[in-house]
Design a protein around this motif. Structure first.
Motif, mmCIF file in Angstrom:
data_model
loop_
_atom_site.group_PDB
_atom_site.id
_atom_site.type_symbol
_atom_site.label_atom_id
_atom_site.label_comp_id
_atom_site.label_asym_id
_atom_site.label_seq_id
_atom_site.Cartn_x
_atom_site.Cartn_y
_atom_site.Cartn_z
ATOM 1 N N ALA A 23 0.830 -1.199 0.000
ATOM 2 C CA ALA A 23 0.000 0.000 0.000
ATOM 3 C C ALA A 23 0.866 1.251 0.000
ATOM 4 O O ALA A 23 0.455 2.305 -0.423
ATOM 5 N N ASN A 24 2.043 1.127 0.490
ATOM 6 C CA ASN A 24 2.963 2.266 0.449
ATOM 7 C C ASN A 24 4.392 1.747 0.584
ATOM 8 O O ASN A 24 4.623 0.538 0.589
ATOM 9 N N ASN A 25 5.336 2.656 0.691
ATOM 10 C CA ASN A 25 6.731 2.220 0.717
ATOM 11 C C ASN A 25 7.299 2.082 2.119
ATOM 12 O O ASN A 25 8.480 1.789 2.289
ATOM 13 N N GLU A 26 6.448 2.329 3.122
ATOM 14 C CA GLU A 26 6.931 2.152 4.482
ATOM 15 C C GLU A 26 7.293 0.692 4.718
ATOM 16 O O GLU A 26 6.764 -0.191 4.066
ATOM 17 N N LYS A 27 8.182 0.488 5.699
ATOM 18 C CA LYS A 27 8.363 -0.882 6.176
ATOM 19 C C LYS A 27 7.054 -1.291 6.821
ATOM 20 O O LYS A 27 6.372 -0.476 7.430
ATOM 21 N N MET A 28 6.643 -2.531 6.644
ATOM 22 C CA MET A 28 5.358 -2.943 7.204
ATOM 23 C C MET A 28 5.477 -4.195 8.040
ATOM 24 O O MET A 28 6.389 -4.994 7.858
ATOM 25 N N HIS A 29 4.499 -4.335 8.924
ATOM 26 C CA HIS A 29 4.354 -5.584 9.646
ATOM 27 C C HIS A 29 3.855 -6.628 8.655
ATOM 28 O O HIS A 29 3.272 -6.295 7.635
ATOM 29 N N LYS A 30 4.069 -7.903 8.964
ATOM 30 C CA LYS A 30 3.676 -8.966 8.043
ATOM 31 C C LYS A 30 2.708 -9.918 8.752
ATOM 32 O O LYS A 30 2.998 -10.398 9.851
ATOM 33 N N GLU A 49 -9.428 -2.193 11.869
ATOM 34 C CA GLU A 49 -10.054 -1.225 12.786
ATOM 35 C C GLU A 49 -9.019 -0.231 13.304
ATOM 36 O O GLU A 49 -9.312 0.940 13.519
ATOM 37 N N LEU A 50 -7.797 -0.728 13.473
ATOM 38 C CA LEU A 50 -6.732 0.133 13.994
ATOM 39 C C LEU A 50 -6.072 0.952 12.885
ATOM 40 O O LEU A 50 -5.195 1.772 13.145
ATOM 41 N N GLY A 51 -6.480 0.669 11.631
ATOM 42 C CA GLY A 51 -5.879 1.391 10.514
ATOM 43 C C GLY A 51 -4.439 0.988 10.277
ATOM 44 O O GLY A 51 -3.655 1.735 9.695
ATOM 45 N N LEU A 52 -4.098 -0.214 10.725
ATOM 46 C CA LEU A 52 -2.715 -0.685 10.632
ATOM 47 C C LEU A 52 -2.491 -1.426 9.319
ATOM 48 O O LEU A 52 -3.196 -2.388 9.008
ATOM 49 N N GLN A 53 -1.556 -0.936 8.535
ATOM 50 C CA GLN A 53 -1.258 -1.586 7.258
ATOM 51 C C GLN A 53 -0.319 -2.764 7.496
ATOM 52 O O GLN A 53 0.656 -2.642 8.228
ATOM 53 N N VAL A 54 -0.639 -3.882 6.885
ATOM 54 C CA VAL A 54 0.228 -5.052 7.003
ATOM 55 C C VAL A 54 0.472 -5.669 5.629
ATOM 56 O O VAL A 54 -0.356 -5.544 4.734
ATOM 57 N N GLU A 55 1.612 -6.305 5.526
ATOM 58 C CA GLU A 55 1.884 -7.132 4.360
ATOM 59 C C GLU A 55 1.192 -8.467 4.645
ATOM 60 O O GLU A 55 1.421 -9.080 5.681
#
Lengths: 257, 257
Positions: A21-28, A47-53
């Protein structure tokens, strides 16, 4: 609706595909689309708006690399970027709850375990009810009979066991009446606030509803509660899931079913 | 050894009997002597030096009054004096942990979920492993085949299913090797400190050990870990349990087995 959009990308990825979704490092997050445990965490993260791989793992044929990640062989697993590997809904949900306590998210309306000590104990009793009892008596058996069994190598001819399905459907009615009882006396299942108990319960029901196995019309109070949580943007992460060759019933994604 | 004495009175009570160690108002624990969930909470309460009124409920024939107390029909249930009714190990253990955080007990060496967020996540992963996976794959099946089935009305002739027992014994060996792996690299199962993960694991093993089903000699590291937790005074609460007509093996209570 950024949350929902992020989530939508997430479950439209095919097995092993990666959401970017973006170039940030993400949780998986390693999950399976119909796994109720995975669904409860996917909805929570949305719900938390947390982006994950998001990466999928097949419960009926787990890879060695996944078993090395979680020797319990259970989903989901959340790998925190530059942080710990969290295995299972219990470890993940309590870790996230501790994080939220330390770093509250502005305007976030979803504490996992809200209220007083007593109220949190009630939330946990019900999380245990759905991720424990409900899963043993309904979801686990139904998913095996309907999906996992026939997807195993050499078992494509598997048809659901009639006795097991009869027992599962009877158990489900008992649980639906209990959900209706709770939803009648309270705004949400554990009390006045939405909690992880609602998310866990809805995760199981959504997995079963995919196969049109929920007799909603006979349980209007449970249906009303489910319609309310189903209409939340975060819930779209699971409503768009599809199993190739077995589409869900039309009402599955209908918010006014 | 006041703790141990209190505990000893506790499980020597017969069904429904009440422990009266003193005249204080007491919390009430409904349990079954071989139930691993009940055992984990009984050991925990003994570690905390908490006196409870102990009442037994038979898992194979639950009373209406118990089902009204916990509609999930699961043990244990802890009724806090002038407080909430806590159903199940998840709700009870997290509630007690929150209490200990608010009101630390002087000199108490047993935080349930010790350490950092990451370390607590590891404790919860392992609690989930034993109260979830281990129970499904070993304890639940073994207790049913060995005890619960034959104690049900009209099933006194039940003998354990050979295929199920074979599967349970194979699963147990897998779990024992994992316990050995954990105990080899760490002082206790989840890390340097004793935690509820050790108590949960030992509760399951003690229930199985009652039937002499644990091949300790093949798993010296698991045996060494179990000998350490077994020798704690609080563990006596479960080591004195007896099932009429089926005594445990001699080594069951031997601290140097």
């Amino acid at each position: 609706m950024a949350r929902a959009e992020v989530a939508l990308i997430c479950y439209e990825s095919s097995d092993g595909a990666v959401m970017e979704a973006n170039n940030e490092k993400m949780h998986k997050l390693t999950h399976f689309r119909l796994c109720p445990y995975s669904r409860s965490i996917r909805v929570l993260l949305a719900e938390l708006g947390l982006q994950v791989e998001a990466v999928e793992e097949q419960p009926w044929d787990m890879s060695l690399s996944f078993l090395q990640l979680n020797p319990a062989g259970e989903l989901p697993v959340l790998e925190i970027d530059a942080g710990p590997i969290l295995c299972g809904t219990y470890s993940i949900s309590e870790y996230v709850a501790e994080e939220l306590k330390r770093h509250p998210v502005d305007g976030l309306s979803v504490p996992l375990f809200p209220g007083t000590r007593e109220e949190r104990a009630e939330v946990r009793r019900l999380v245990d009810w759905f991720h424990g009892k409900f899963d043993r008596e309904v979801t686990r058996e139904l998913l095996y009979e309907k999906v996992y069994a026939r997807l195993q190598p050499g078992m494509s001819g598997h048809s659901p066991d009639a006795d097991i399905m009869r027992a599962v459907r009877a158990n489900l009615r008992y649980h639906l009446s209990y959900i209706g009882y709770l939803a009648h006396g309270r705004r949400w299942l554990a009390g006045e606030d939405l909690s992880f108990a609602d998310i866990a319960a809805a995760a199981h029901l959504s997995s079963i509803d995919y196969f049109d196995e929920v007799p909603w019309e006979d349980y209007p109070q449970a249906k009303d509660w489910y319609a309310r949580i189903k209409s939340r943007p975060a819930f779209r992460v699971v409503l768009a899931d599809r199993i190739p060759g077995s589409p869900p019933p039309r009402h599955y994604t209908d918010l006014d079913f």
